[in-house]
Motif scaffolding. Structure first.
Motif, PDB file in Angstrom:
ATOM      1  N   ASN A 168      12.178 -18.641  30.911  1.00 57.12           N
ATOM      2  CA  ASN A 168      11.005 -19.101  30.171  1.00 57.12           C
ATOM      3  C   ASN A 168      11.375 -19.785  28.856  1.00 57.12           C
ATOM      4  N   ALA A 169      12.584 -19.510  28.354  1.00 60.29           N
ATOM      5  CA  ALA A 169      13.027 -20.125  27.096  1.00 60.29           C
ATOM      6  C   ALA A 169      13.578 -21.529  27.288  1.00 60.29           C
ATOM      7  N   LEU A 170      13.919 -21.874  28.524  1.00 58.70           N
ATOM      8  CA  LEU A 170      14.555 -23.169  28.773  1.00 58.70           C
ATOM      9  C   LEU A 170      13.519 -24.268  28.961  1.00 58.70           C
ATOM     10  N   PRO A 171      13.847 -25.486  28.550  1.00 61.92           N
ATOM     11  CA  PRO A 171      12.950 -26.620  28.798  1.00 61.92           C
ATOM     12  C   PRO A 171      13.015 -27.039  30.263  1.00 61.92           C
ATOM     13  N   ASN A 172      12.124 -27.906  30.646  1.00 63.09           N
ATOM     14  CA  ASN A 172      12.078 -28.383  32.037  1.00 63.09           C
ATOM     15  C   ASN A 172      12.718 -29.760  32.202  1.00 63.09           C
ATOM     16  N   ASN A 173      13.481 -30.189  31.214  1.00 65.89           N
ATOM     17  CA  ASN A 173      13.991 -31.562  31.229  1.00 65.89           C
ATOM     18  C   ASN A 173      15.499 -31.645  31.423  1.00 65.89           C
ATOM     19  N   LEU A 174      16.104 -30.627  32.030  1.00 68.78           N
ATOM     20  CA  LEU A 174      17.554 -30.617  32.199  1.00 68.78           C
ATOM     21  C   LEU A 174      17.957 -31.329  33.486  1.00 68.78           C
ATOM     22  N   ASP A 175      18.961 -32.168  33.372  1.00 72.82           N
ATOM     23  CA  ASP A 175      19.525 -32.754  34.584  1.00 72.82           C
ATOM     24  C   ASP A 175      20.405 -31.739  35.301  1.00 72.82           C
ATOM     25  N   ALA A 197      16.210 -27.389  36.079  1.00 73.70           N
ATOM     26  CA  ALA A 197      17.249 -28.418  36.160  1.00 73.70           C
ATOM     27  C   ALA A 197      17.299 -28.982  37.569  1.00 73.70           C
ATOM     28  N   LYS A 198      17.766 -30.207  37.684  1.00 69.43           N
ATOM     29  CA  LYS A 198      17.867 -30.831  39.003  1.00 69.43           C
ATOM     30  C   LYS A 198      19.016 -30.247  39.818  1.00 69.43           C
ATOM     31  N   TYR A 199      20.061 -29.837  39.104  1.00 71.52           N
ATOM     32  CA  TYR A 199      21.242 -29.278  39.763  1.00 71.52           C
ATOM     33  C   TYR A 199      21.727 -28.073  38.972  1.00 71.52           C
ATOM     34  N   ILE A 200      22.282 -27.095  39.681  1.00 69.44           N
ATOM     35  CA  ILE A 200      22.842 -25.908  39.036  1.00 69.44           C
ATOM     36  C   ILE A 200      24.219 -25.626  39.619  1.00 69.44           C
ATOM     37  N   ILE A 201      25.173 -25.348  38.733  1.00 70.67           N
ATOM     38  CA  ILE A 201      26.489 -24.874  39.133  1.00 70.67           C
ATOM     39  C   ILE A 201      26.614 -23.429  38.671  1.00 70.67           C
ATOM     40  N   ALA A 202      27.096 -22.559  39.555  1.00 68.84           N
ATOM     41  CA  ALA A 202      27.236 -21.146  39.213  1.00 68.84           C
ATOM     42  C   ALA A 202      28.325 -20.519  40.067  1.00 68.84           C
ATOM     43  N   VAL A 254      24.132 -26.439  43.646  1.00 70.87           N
ATOM     44  CA  VAL A 254      22.906 -26.526  44.434  1.00 70.87           C
ATOM     45  C   VAL A 254      21.999 -27.627  43.905  1.00 70.87           C
ATOM     46  N   LYS A 255      21.273 -28.226  44.830  1.00 74.28           N
ATOM     47  CA  LYS A 255      20.224 -29.185  44.506  1.00 74.28           C
ATOM     48  C   LYS A 255      18.928 -28.401  44.451  1.00 74.28           C
ATOM     49  N   THR A 256      18.354 -28.263  43.277  1.00 70.98           N
ATOM     50  CA  THR A 256      17.260 -27.310  43.111  1.00 70.98           C
ATOM     51  C   THR A 256      15.978 -27.719  43.840  1.00 70.98           C
ATOM     52  N   SER A 257      15.802 -28.996  44.101  1.00 72.14           N
ATOM     53  CA  SER A 257      14.599 -29.407  44.838  1.00 72.14           C
ATOM     54  C   SER A 257      14.604 -28.891  46.274  1.00 72.14           C
TER      55      SER A 257
END
Length: 377
Positions: A168-175, A197-202, A254-257
């Motif tokens: 909830n603290a993060l913005p929605n505009n991360l690539d 984010a559009k993509y996440i690495i973990a 991962v591709k979050t979409s």
């Protein structure tokens, strides 16, 4: 010696971050937007403080000719914390980056602080695209247990942060979002952050204290978003090249979409082949948590599916899994323990009477992924 988040804590010639940072003049003009701004948020007011400083030094070594701006928020003591603008420097014995802002007595594990730091960074250095790296300890989605408040991400004087609050603290505009922290490659965690984010690495497993090889990945963070595979691959290749127990790494991009379709496929699978009250099999499923007393077990998601459903019923979800995961890799073992199965994601396996179930129900994956069909009548 525990290698996880603790491998070779080398003495540093630079003793403290504070004395190494030059002050910079306050910028009264709004800079023109750059191509990309990447913020690394480092919660290091814990046993990782020297590893954090080493990482900053490696960032400086890799920061020549960046097509954008690299910022670091760093807290290593109970006092002040700093927002830095990374400057290129080949000297391994010093940190030369500029101090953009100083924060007094802020708790790095406070979601409001995370939100404010990101706001400050994006306001000071607007860009066409934004990336965020979250660097600290982590324990997947684990809820608070017992007398000590141990949640899921970060650590500042023992206090950690719930992933729902962090989200909830993060913005929605991360690539892109990169978790340089243990065990954040769980399907529940990634699904929680899918709209950020559009993509996440973990990493589906724990990570070693050496962290990402920042000297090599720093320039890669400023390539086009579609090149994030190179970042994940650089992380894997770095650890896979070792010949001792440091040959221990797992990573997923991962591709979050595609996370929502994955949840829908999971829900459809459960609805078609399970019913309320059915138990999920965990015995024999590949575990991907390797720390003693890790608060929640992490099972390989693909192996979990194979143990709980017929192979012929998994075609649809496996096809969606391939769309969701753009890159995955795992070393043959982790701290000497073989990794026999690796699908790229982990999953929790809840059960009736599970003490974690009340909290687990708060995670979006519980409902959207159809787990609720087994527990909620």
């Amino acid at each position: 010696m525990n290698l996880i988040k603790r491998w070779f804590l080398r003495p540093l010639i630079f003793v403290t971050l504070i004395s190494a940072l030059p002050a910079c003049k306050k910028n009264t003009e709004t800079p023109a937007a750059s191509k990309r701004m990447v913020l690394v948020y480092m919660e290091a007011n814990n046993d990782l403080r020297y590893d954090a400083l080493n990482c900053i030094n490696k960032m400086e070594k890799g920061a020549s000719n960046l097509d954008g701006t690299l910022l670091v928020y760093i807290k290593t003591t109970t006092g002040k914390s700093y927002l830095l603008k990374i400057k290129a420097d080949a000297d391994e014995n010093r940190i030369v980056s500029d101090t953009i802002k100083t924060y007094d007595n802020t708790a790095a594990s406070d979601p409001q602080v995370v939100q404010q730091v990101i706001k400050d960074a994006q306001s000071a250095y607007p860009a066409d695209s934004y990336g965020l790296v979250l660097w600290s300890h982590a324990t997947s989605w684990a809820p608070a247990t017992g007398k000590v408040k141990v949640l899921s991400f970060g650590e500042d004087t023992g206090k950690q942060m719930d992933i729902i609050d962090l989200k909830n603290a993060l913005p929605n505009n991360l690539d892109f979002l990169i978790f340089d922290a243990c065990s954040m490659g769980g399907v529940e965690v990634l699904y929680e952050f899918k709209d950020k984010a559009k993509y996440i690495i973990a990493s589906p497993t724990e990570t070693l204290a050496e962290s990402f090889p920042y000297e090599s990945i720093t320039p890669l963070l400023f390539q086009s978003t579609g090149d994030l595979t190179s970042v994940a691959k650089a992380y894997f290749d770095y650890y896979n090249a070792y010949t001792d127990d440091r040959r221990s790494a797992t990573v997923v991009l991962v591709k979050t979409s595609e996370m929502q379709p994955l949840a829908s496929a999971m829900k459809s699978l459960i609805a078609s082949h399970k019913k309320y009250g059915d138990s999920l099999i965990s015995t024999g499923v590949q575990r991907l948590d390797y720390t003693a007393n890790f608060p929640v077990p992490n099972y390989d998601f693909g192996d979990f599916l194979e143990h709980n459903f017929n192979t012929g019923d998994l075609t649809g979800i496996n096809q969606q899994l391939n769309k969701t995961i753009l890159y995955k890799a795992a070393t043959p073992s982790f701290i000497g323990v073989p990794i026999a199965k690796f699908s790229g994601l982990t999953s929790y396996i809840p059960y009736q009477g599970d003490a974690n179930l009340t909290y687990y129900k708060k995670l979006k994956w519980y409902t959207d992924g159809g787990i609720s069909l087994l527990f909620d009548n």
